[in-house]
Scaffold this motif. Structure first.
Motif, PDB file in Angstrom:
ATOM      1  N   ALA A 163       0.829  -1.205   0.000  1.00 20.67           N
ATOM      2  CA  ALA A 163       0.000   0.000   0.000  1.00 20.67           C
ATOM      3  C   ALA A 163       0.866   1.259   0.000  1.00 20.67           C
ATOM      4  CB  ALA A 163      -0.942   0.004   1.193  1.00 20.67           C
ATOM      5  N   LEU A 164       1.933   1.250   0.778  1.00 19.75           N
ATOM      6  CA  LEU A 164       2.801   2.422   0.812  1.00 19.75           C
ATOM      7  C   LEU A 164       3.597   2.567  -0.478  1.00 19.75           C
ATOM      8  CD1 LEU A 164       2.305   1.781   3.993  1.00 19.75           C
ATOM      9  CD2 LEU A 164       3.998   3.577   4.199  1.00 19.75           C
ATOM     10  N   LEU A 165       3.938   1.446  -1.100  1.00 22.09           N
ATOM     11  CA  LEU A 165       4.680   1.497  -2.354  1.00 22.09           C
ATOM     12  C   LEU A 165       3.812   1.936  -3.530  1.00 22.09           C
ATOM     13  CD1 LEU A 165       6.845  -1.711  -1.901  1.00 22.09           C
ATOM     14  CD2 LEU A 165       7.669   0.660  -1.945  1.00 22.09           C
ATOM     15  N   THR A 166       2.511   1.819  -3.375  1.00 19.47           N
ATOM     16  CA  THR A 166       1.598   2.232  -4.446  1.00 19.47           C
ATOM     17  C   THR A 166       0.704   3.387  -4.008  1.00 19.47           C
ATOM     18  OG1 THR A 166      -0.012   0.533  -3.809  1.00 19.47           O
ATOM     19  CG2 THR A 166       1.588  -0.053  -5.539  1.00 19.47           C
ATOM     20  N   VAL A 167       1.119   4.122  -3.005  1.00 17.57           N
ATOM     21  CA  VAL A 167       0.297   5.226  -2.484  1.00 17.57           C
ATOM     22  C   VAL A 167       0.001   6.259  -3.563  1.00 17.57           C
ATOM     23  CG1 VAL A 167       2.173   6.660  -1.562  1.00 17.57           C
ATOM     24  CG2 VAL A 167      -0.066   6.675  -0.452  1.00 17.57           C
ATOM     25  N   ASP A 168       0.889   6.420  -4.518  1.00 15.39           N
ATOM     26  CA  ASP A 168       0.630   7.348  -5.616  1.00 15.39           C
ATOM     27  C   ASP A 168      -0.567   6.913  -6.450  1.00 15.39           C
ATOM     28  OD1 ASP A 168       2.324   5.164  -6.370  1.00 15.39           O
ATOM     29  OD2 ASP A 168       2.819   6.217  -8.230  1.00 15.39           O
ATOM     30  N   ARG A 169      -0.804   5.611  -6.535  1.00 15.57           N
ATOM     31  CA  ARG A 169      -1.949   5.086  -7.291  1.00 15.57           C
ATOM     32  C   ARG A 169      -3.227   5.138  -6.455  1.00 15.57           C
ATOM     33  NH1 ARG A 169      -0.278   2.741 -12.240  1.00 15.57           N
ATOM     34  NH2 ARG A 169       1.868   3.444 -12.419  1.00 15.57           N
ATOM     35  N   LEU A 170      -3.085   5.009  -5.143  1.00 15.71           N
ATOM     36  CA  LEU A 170      -4.238   5.054  -4.250  1.00 15.71           C
ATOM     37  C   LEU A 170      -4.704   6.489  -3.997  1.00 15.71           C
ATOM     38  CD1 LEU A 170      -2.971   2.470  -1.597  1.00 15.71           C
ATOM     39  CD2 LEU A 170      -4.639   2.060  -3.423  1.00 15.71           C
ATOM     40  N   ALA A 171      -3.776   7.418  -4.052  1.00 16.13           N
ATOM     41  CA  ALA A 171      -4.052   8.805  -3.680  1.00 16.13           C
ATOM     42  C   ALA A 171      -5.248   9.433  -4.403  1.00 16.13           C
ATOM     43  CB  ALA A 171      -2.793   9.657  -3.865  1.00 16.13           C
ATOM     44  N   PRO A 172      -5.403   9.235  -5.702  1.00 14.89           N
ATOM     45  CA  PRO A 172      -6.542   9.877  -6.372  1.00 14.89           C
ATOM     46  C   PRO A 172      -7.910   9.424  -5.844  1.00 14.89           C
ATOM     47  CG  PRO A 172      -4.922   9.173  -7.985  1.00 14.89           C
ATOM     48  CD  PRO A 172      -4.508   8.588  -6.667  1.00 14.89           C
ATOM     49  N   GLU A 173      -7.926   8.307  -5.160  1.00 15.01           N
ATOM     50  CA  GLU A 173      -9.183   7.764  -4.646  1.00 15.01           C
ATOM     51  C   GLU A 173      -9.441   8.126  -3.182  1.00 15.01           C
ATOM     52  OE1 GLU A 173     -11.103   6.309  -6.865  1.00 15.01           O
ATOM     53  OE2 GLU A 173      -9.489   6.484  -8.342  1.00 15.01           O
ATOM     54  N   ARG A 225      11.868   4.420   5.400  1.00 18.09           N
ATOM     55  CA  ARG A 225      11.876   4.764   3.980  1.00 18.09           C
ATOM     56  C   ARG A 225      10.476   4.676   3.379  1.00 18.09           C
ATOM     57  NH1 ARG A 225      17.376   1.509   2.293  1.00 18.09           N
ATOM     58  NH2 ARG A 225      18.796   2.845   3.492  1.00 18.09           N
ATOM     59  N   LEU A 226       9.713   3.681   3.806  1.00 20.14           N
ATOM     60  CA  LEU A 226       8.327   3.583   3.337  1.00 20.14           C
ATOM     61  C   LEU A 226       7.503   4.779   3.827  1.00 20.14           C
ATOM     62  CD1 LEU A 226       7.640  -0.233   3.826  1.00 20.14           C
ATOM     63  CD2 LEU A 226       7.745   1.003   1.646  1.00 20.14           C
ATOM     64  N   LEU A 227       7.716   5.152   5.088  1.00 13.33           N
ATOM     65  CA  LEU A 227       7.002   6.309   5.641  1.00 13.33           C
ATOM     66  C   LEU A 227       7.343   7.575   4.857  1.00 13.33           C
ATOM     67  CD1 LEU A 227       7.420   5.747   9.494  1.00 13.33           C
ATOM     68  CD2 LEU A 227       5.477   5.119   8.044  1.00 13.33           C
ATOM     69  N   GLU A 228       8.613   7.775   4.593  1.00 12.31           N
ATOM     70  CA  GLU A 228       9.057   8.974   3.878  1.00 12.31           C
ATOM     71  C   GLU A 228       8.468   9.012   2.474  1.00 12.31           C
ATOM     72  OE1 GLU A 228      10.770  12.176   1.912  1.00 12.31           O
ATOM     73  OE2 GLU A 228      10.088  11.849   3.953  1.00 12.31           O
ATOM     74  N   ARG A 229       8.467   7.885   1.798  1.00 15.51           N
ATOM     75  CA  ARG A 229       7.923   7.843   0.442  1.00 15.51           C
ATOM     76  C   ARG A 229       6.448   8.227   0.447  1.00 15.51           C
ATOM     77  NH1 ARG A 229       5.273   5.385  -3.432  1.00 15.51           N
ATOM     78  NH2 ARG A 229       6.210   5.044  -5.459  1.00 15.51           N
ATOM     79  N   ALA A 230       5.692   7.637   1.343  1.00 16.23           N
ATOM     80  CA  ALA A 230       4.255   7.928   1.404  1.00 16.23           C
ATOM     81  C   ALA A 230       4.009   9.388   1.748  1.00 16.23           C
ATOM     82  CB  ALA A 230       3.580   7.018   2.424  1.00 16.23           C
ATOM     83  N   ARG A 231       4.764   9.929   2.694  1.00 18.62           N
ATOM     84  CA  ARG A 231       4.592  11.332   3.079  1.00 18.62           C
ATOM     85  C   ARG A 231       4.895  12.262   1.910  1.00 18.62           C
ATOM     86  NH1 ARG A 231       6.691  15.586   2.883  1.00 18.62           N
ATOM     87  NH2 ARG A 231       8.670  14.567   2.480  1.00 18.62           N
ATOM     88  N   ALA A 232       5.959  11.964   1.174  1.00 16.93           N
ATOM     89  CA  ALA A 232       6.338  12.803   0.032  1.00 16.93           C
ATOM     90  C   ALA A 232       5.260  12.791  -1.049  1.00 16.93           C
ATOM     91  CB  ALA A 232       7.682  12.347  -0.529  1.00 16.93           C
ATOM     92  N   VAL A 233       4.724  11.620  -1.348  1.00 21.17           N
ATOM     93  CA  VAL A 233       3.656  11.521  -2.348  1.00 21.17           C
ATOM     94  C   VAL A 233       2.440  12.316  -1.887  1.00 21.17           C
ATOM     95  CG1 VAL A 233       1.985   9.929  -3.400  1.00 21.17           C
ATOM     96  CG2 VAL A 233       4.421   9.329  -3.344  1.00 21.17           C
ATOM     97  N   CYS A 234       2.067  12.146  -0.643  1.00 16.78           N
ATOM     98  CA  CYS A 234       0.894  12.858  -0.118  1.00 16.78           C
ATOM     99  C   CYS A 234       1.113  14.364  -0.117  1.00 16.78           C
ATOM    100  CB  CYS A 234       0.539  12.344   1.270  1.00 16.78           C
ATOM    101  SG  CYS A 234      -0.188  10.686   1.219  1.00 16.78           S
ATOM    102  N   ALA A 235       2.305  14.796   0.241  1.00 18.81           N
ATOM    103  CA  ALA A 235       2.597  16.234   0.230  1.00 18.81           C
ATOM    104  C   ALA A 235       2.484  16.783  -1.187  1.00 18.81           C
ATOM    105  CB  ALA A 235       3.994  16.490   0.793  1.00 18.81           C
ATOM    106  N   ALA A 236       3.003  16.053  -2.157  1.00 17.48           N
ATOM    107  CA  ALA A 236       2.957  16.508  -3.549  1.00 17.48           C
ATOM    108  C   ALA A 236       1.527  16.582  -4.076  1.00 17.48           C
ATOM    109  CB  ALA A 236       3.796  15.579  -4.429  1.00 17.48           C
ATOM    110  N   GLN A 237       0.660  15.724  -3.543  1.00 18.15           N
ATOM    111  CA  GLN A 237      -0.723  15.689  -4.025  1.00 18.15           C
ATOM    112  C   GLN A 237      -1.697  16.402  -3.083  1.00 18.15           C
ATOM    113  OE1 GLN A 237      -2.080  12.087  -5.816  1.00 18.15           O
ATOM    114  NE2 GLN A 237      -0.021  11.464  -6.406  1.00 18.15           N
TER     115      GLN A 237
END
Length: 160
Positions: free
Chosen positions: A7-17, A55-67
């Motif tokens: 889920a964290l690795l694909t958070v960019d795909r989940l984010a629009p939903e 690293r998973l936390l950071e990735r998810a936070r960065a994606v969420c911040a960008a979106q």
């Protein structure tokens, strides 16, 4: 609720939903490190301060911040006064914890310097183990936060 590495690795795909995310760090840690936290023989290996989890936390936070999507941390890590500096340094501004943990975590946050926390968090991502991250935190914040940790009976590993 993000609780598994996929889920964290694909958070960019989940984010629009989604309108917001909350990361469940207890399950995330168990599944990321493949350690059964209910097994007393290996439970000590399940540390959410492991760089793989961070690293998973950071990735998810960065994606969420960008979106522009709010993201929070829940689970034991959110209430951990040792982890607070790293979580704040990674850019998390919402920590969900039991009410009883709020005064201690709030005091930790009051004593932090955000620039220093960000530097330590970045360095934590590059460590080899949770123990290395704990040593990094102790070295960086021990003087400022050590009394709070001692009051809670927290003893961090020393630098080697």
């Amino acid at each position: 609720m993000l609780e598994v590495p996929s889920a964290l690795l694909t958070v960019d795909r989940l984010a629009p939903e989604c309108d917001f995310f909350s990361i469940g760090t207890n399950d995330l840690t168990q599944y990321t490190l493949a350690v059964d936290r209910s097994d007393p023989r290996v439970a000590h290996l399940a540390s959410a301060l492991h760089p793989a989890v961070l690293r998973l936390l950071e990735r998810a936070r960065a994606v969420c911040a960008a979106q522009g999507i709010p993201i929070s941390i829940c689970g034991d890590l959110a209430a951990d006064p040792v982890a607070t500096a790293v979580l704040v340094g990674l850019g998390f501004t919402s920590l969900s914890m039991p009410m009883s943990a709020i005064p201690l975590v709030a005091e930790v946050v009051r004593r932090l310097d955000l620039t220093e926390s960000a530097e330590v968090a970045l360095a934590a991502l590059d460590q080899d183990s949770a123990a290395d991250v704990e040593r990094l935190i102790a070295a960086a914040f021990g003087e400022r936060l050590g009394d709070l940790w001692e009051e809670q009976g927290i003893a961090l590993p020393r630098s080697s």
